[in-house]
Write an enzyme that holds these catalytic residues in place. Structure first.
Site, PDB file in Angstrom:
ATOM      1  N   GLU A 298       1.126 -19.672  10.677  1.00  0.00           N
ATOM      2  CA  GLU A 298       0.836 -18.740  11.766  1.00  0.00           C
ATOM      3  C   GLU A 298      -0.550 -18.126  11.565  1.00  0.00           C
ATOM      4  O   GLU A 298      -1.091 -18.140  10.468  1.00  0.00           O
ATOM      5  CB  GLU A 298       1.887 -17.615  11.797  1.00  0.00           C
TER       6      GLU A 298
ATOM      7  N   ASP B 174       1.329  -7.988  13.337  1.00  0.00           N
ATOM      8  CA  ASP B 174      -0.009  -8.582  13.159  1.00  0.00           C
ATOM      9  C   ASP B 174      -1.176  -7.808  13.797  1.00  0.00           C
ATOM     10  O   ASP B 174      -1.092  -7.411  14.955  1.00  0.00           O
ATOM     11  CB  ASP B 174      -0.088  -9.967  13.818  1.00  0.00           C
TER      12      ASP B 174
HETATM   13  C1  FRU Z   1       3.254 -13.563  12.830  1.00  0.00           C
HETATM   14  C2  FRU Z   1       3.892 -13.776  14.197  1.00  0.00           C
HETATM   15  C3  FRU Z   1       2.966 -14.596  15.080  1.00  0.00           C
HETATM   16  C4  FRU Z   1       3.394 -14.187  16.468  1.00  0.00           C
HETATM   17  C5  FRU Z   1       3.732 -12.737  16.272  1.00  0.00           C
HETATM   18  C6  FRU Z   1       4.865 -12.230  17.130  1.00  0.00           C
HETATM   19  O1  FRU Z   1       3.731 -12.454  12.145  1.00  0.00           O
HETATM   20  O2  FRU Z   1       5.144 -14.389  14.050  1.00  0.00           O
HETATM   21  O3  FRU Z   1       3.022 -15.983  14.864  1.00  0.00           O
HETATM   22  O4  FRU Z   1       2.373 -14.400  17.410  1.00  0.00           O
HETATM   23  O5  FRU Z   1       4.068 -12.563  14.908  1.00  0.00           O
HETATM   24  O6  FRU Z   1       5.010 -10.843  17.006  1.00  0.00           O
END
Ligand code: FRU
Length: 506
Positions: free
Chosen positions: A208, A26
């Site tokens: 998310e 992300d």
């Molecule tokens: C989304 C996610 C988020 C989390 C991060 C962990 O892709 O699962 O929810 O904060 O990646 O790397």
């Protein structure tokens, strides 16, 4: 740490950000500050697959040429640093800087390890920087917001102004409950609950990385609406990870959606009636920049899908960001819809003289190679449909492979077929034909395709519909063909250009 599928020293994309020799997911903490775009991101500083989550960092003056910086916030024994955002605390409301040196504040999710007394929970924490975002200190009294939840994460914080008062607003998720939760704060340290939103529309996976921002409708400053975006994994319209958005109003307390359809119905038809940030397989965790200049709203997504992200065949780097996109809101068939385009800065890196351009050219039935080659290309086309049932391009074409991007007026679909796009066998869910619904707009079909070493990003319907897709062709598969099936179509305009002097991030 590299997994067995990692190829050695694969060429890096030039339009899409990659970390030189590590894993990323992300985008985090997107902010424009002191003349620089800062892109932080979920990063494993020690390897080429997910783990040791830290915030990597890159900077750019133009959203195209990036410089990789030192890791900004590192994993430690007690916590991994999950996704979050950054604000410029210009009035030093947090007291973590000084009035003369106001801080940047990162609000991130602490994902506690077994070493921590908070193991099992996810909570929101702060780090601050007084050198413009290059070095970071964790706040001593973390976490600042704990709900004793195992899935409370991905805070996006922004400044909200009512005209008479202003305060910080956080949107985060209770991921497993398909819910966005909203809080407010005066100092970024103590947070008061405001409201929650959801479940709504697509709930086929956990929610998310939310975002909430205002946009003018049809460019009219008197008509401001709020967009709530939330990413979901799995359950996207073509499978796996995807992002949806809602349009409505935010009054400083509650977000009210005017685009919610029906919740809980899981048919494909229902899924396709929701609003998606992107219909492709590889656009996830998208969030927007804080403080972008000139009132621009610029989003960046992670160009991947959790279905197979950990196994994509590149190395030592693995995974890339999608192109930064400028987003606007326009009325389409009486409904407010996001319109997305690659940021204009990208065009500046493509030669003024196109490799190929033409107008009002009929496309005879069949497949026709074009006099334009290259692994990295920008295709801008406009078609009118004739008798053809499908027309479009095949890009990254070699003797035995190619990625087919087709518009089919009779089926009301755009499709990206990557079943013969190159290496597809690293995961059973990767080879796919992905589709999105389209209609003729103003008698025309527009198609913009950004082709890079390992991806195509497709925009149609003037930017209302996009598909981001990874592909892994051989380096020498660099041809472009145009095709028409079932009859003829007309290419009203075409421009194919190649970049000048673009290199992967330093
Ligand atoms: C989304 C996610 C988020 C989390 C991060 C962990 O892709 O699962 O929810 O904060 O990646 O790397």
């Amino acid at each position: 740490m590299n997994t067995q599928h990692t190829a050695v020293d694969t060429v890096r994309p030039v339009l899409h950000y990659t970390a030189r020799n590590t894993w990323l997911n992300d985008p985090n903490g997107l902010i424009f500050h002191d003349g620089l775009y800062h892109l932080y991101y979920q990063n494993n500083p020690l390897g080429s697959t997910w783990g040791n989550m830290s915030w990597g960092h890159a900077t750019s003056e133009d959203l195209v040429l990036w410089t990789e910086q030192d890791v900004a916030i590192r994993v430690d024994a007690e916590e991994e640093i999950f996704s979050g955002s950054i604000v410029f605390d210009s009035y030093n409301t947090s007291s973590l800087g000084t009035p003369l040196q106001p801080p940047l504040i990162a609000i991130y999710t602490s994902a506690y390890t077994k070493e921590s007394p908070l193991f099992g929970f996810q909570a929101q924490s702060l780090a601050y920087s007084i050198d413009g975002g290059f070095t970071w200190e964790k706040y001593a009294n973390n976490p600042v917001l704990n709900r004793n939840s195992a899935n409370f994460r991905d805070p996006k914080v922004f400044r909200y102004n009512t005209g008479t008062e202003s305060f910080w607003v956080m949107v985060a998720v209770e991921a497993a409950e398909h819910t966005v939760v909203l809080y407010r704060s005066a100092d970024l340290k103590s947070w008061q609950y405001l409201s929650s939103f959801g479940p709504a529309n697509a709930t086929g996976g956990i929610w998310e990385c939310p975002d909430l921002f205002p946009l003018t409708l049809d460019g009219d400053p008197a008509k401001v609406k709020w967009v709530l975006s939330v990413n979901m994994n799995p359950g996207g319209p073509n499978g796996g990870s995807a992002g949806q958005y809602f349009v409505g109003d935010f009054d400083g307390k509650t977000f009210t959606s005017e685009t919610t359809v029906v919740t809980g119905v899981k048919s494909q038809e229902q899924l396709e009636s929701y609003q998606w940030l992107d219909w492709g397989r590889d656009y996830y965790a998208a969030v927007s920049f804080n403080d972008a200049p000139d009132g621009r709203r610029i989003m960046v997504g992670w160009m991947n899908n959790w279905d197979y992200a950990k196994e994509t065949p590149t190395g030592p780097w693995r995974s890339q960001m999608a192109l930064p996109r400028e987003v606007e809101l326009a009325t389409v068939d009486g409904q407010p819809r996001l319109i997305q385009r690659p940021v204009v800065e990208i065009s500046a890196h493509f030669g003024r003289e196109p490799l190929l351009s033409c107008s009002a050219t009929p496309i005879a039935e069949g497949t026709h190679p074009l006099e334009a080659n290259g692994p990295v290309l920008l295709l801008e086309a406009e078609f009118t449909a004739g008798t053809a049932t499908e027309f479009g391009f095949i890009v990254r074409k070699g003797a035995t492979e190619g990625t087919r991007i087709g518009l089919s007026p009779v089926r009301g679909l755009i499709s990206v077929d990557r079943t013969y796009s190159g290496q597809v066998d690293f995961h059973s869910t990767f080879p796919s034909i992905d589709t999105a619904p389209i209609v003729e707009t103003g008698g025309k079909y527009t198609l913009t395709v950004a082709v890079d070493h390992y991806s195509v990003e497709v925009f149609t319907q003037g930017g209302e519909v996009s598909l981001a897709e990874l592909i892994f062709p051989m380096a020498e598969s660099a041809g472009v063909s145009i095709y028409s099936k079932g009859g003829t179509a007309t290419l009203e305009k075409l421009r194919i250009s190649a970049p000048t002097g673009l290199e992967p991030p330093r």
